[in-house]
Enzyme design. Sequence first.
Site, PDB file in Angstrom:
ATOM      1  N   HIS A 184       0.813  -1.230   0.000  1.00 62.78           N
ATOM      2  CA  HIS A 184       0.000   0.000   0.000  1.00 62.78           C
ATOM      3  C   HIS A 184       0.846   1.279   0.000  1.00 62.78           C
ATOM      4  CE1 HIS A 184      -3.678  -2.194   0.356  1.00 62.78           C
ATOM      5  NE2 HIS A 184      -3.427  -2.644   1.571  1.00 62.78           N
ATOM      6  N   ASP A 225      -2.661 -10.555  -2.255  1.00 63.62           N
ATOM      7  CA  ASP A 225      -3.270 -10.000  -1.042  1.00 63.62           C
ATOM      8  C   ASP A 225      -4.722  -9.611  -1.366  1.00 63.62           C
ATOM      9  OD1 ASP A 225      -2.296  -8.488   1.749  1.00 63.62           O
ATOM     10  OD2 ASP A 225      -3.966  -7.477   0.755  1.00 63.62           O
ATOM     11  N   HIS A 234      -6.355  -7.083  -0.599  1.00 58.77           N
ATOM     12  CA  HIS A 234      -6.500  -5.649  -0.900  1.00 58.77           C
ATOM     13  C   HIS A 234      -5.708  -5.299  -2.167  1.00 58.77           C
ATOM     14  CE1 HIS A 234      -6.990  -6.043   3.541  1.00 58.77           C
ATOM     15  NE2 HIS A 234      -8.004  -5.231   3.315  1.00 58.77           N
ATOM     16  N   ASP A 289      -4.773 -12.553   3.558  1.00 57.62           N
ATOM     17  CA  ASP A 289      -6.020 -12.040   4.122  1.00 57.62           C
ATOM     18  C   ASP A 289      -7.242 -12.340   3.245  1.00 57.62           C
ATOM     19  OD1 ASP A 289      -4.858 -10.309   2.324  1.00 57.62           O
ATOM     20  OD2 ASP A 289      -4.863  -8.560   3.646  1.00 57.62           O
TER      21      ASP A 289
END
Length: 302
Positions: free
Chosen positions: A90, A127, A129, A214
């Site tokens: 991120h 991931d 996200h 995740d």
Amino acid sequence: MESRGWLGWDVREAPRATEQQLQAVHPPEYVASVREHCEAARAFDADTPVVPASWEAGLRAAGAACAMVDALLDGTAATGFCGLRPPGHHAEPDRAMGFCLFANAAVAAEHALTRDGVDRVFILDWDVHHGNGTHAAFHSRPDVLFASLHQWPFYPGTGALGDTGSGEGEGFTINLPVPAGSGEPEWLGLVEHVVVPAARAFVPDLILVSAGFDAHRDDPLADCRLETDSFRHLALHVAALAGGLGVPAGALLEGGYDVDALADSAVATMEALESGGTPRSVDPGPLVQAAAERIGQFWPVA
Ligand SMILES: [Zn+2]
């Protein structure tokens, strides 16, 4: 991992990233601001608090990613896994967010590209996200193919299927959003029918995986339904791709917030990267077909 004897792998201490390695992705003013925030224990945002020791941790996370690249390209390791905290995907070139300070995967890719014989790097981000930091670093670049699978709509909000890169990098960003509740049909299907064919055609010299865990069904921060064994099959796809191309592949830890699911899934990933094998095949459903149609504008996908 410790209780499993580190799977017999060499355990290496992470070196600090150099200023030069960081600055291939992050402007010097940004690197200085990370140091200042850490020294003052001043949070970047609600998700991204820091303490003085965060500076050292951030340097070593990015440094580990570069050291793994060197080990893979020098041939001193057949594969690798970086158990990093903080994660990196991120972190944008000039913005810390989402627990991330430095864009570890992007820093690693840039480091790889400084080496003789490395002209193209493929990064797969599984991931849950969107890997907005890696995406931002290479959005207009044709030498890094970036593919991200992610729950959508969801944090951080970027990563629409139609966002395929810009300028010279048009087509070299592959965003594959999946709805909440998605499991193996979506995740394994997209990798098998979209990501792998595109990456094979890209002919990378190195493969990096932004390996967050995740999307596991037990994860408390997201709503996808992968099993521990699903990550084994994602990694088997990567190992098969790497083996077919004759290039090395290594993984970097991103998210993962159920500790047991994280540990078991990371081990499954490592075992699959090392052993290789045949990944589970799934028939492409409507979501996979729609993605293949969009990405097929750029790559010879099924
Ligand atoms: Zn995540």
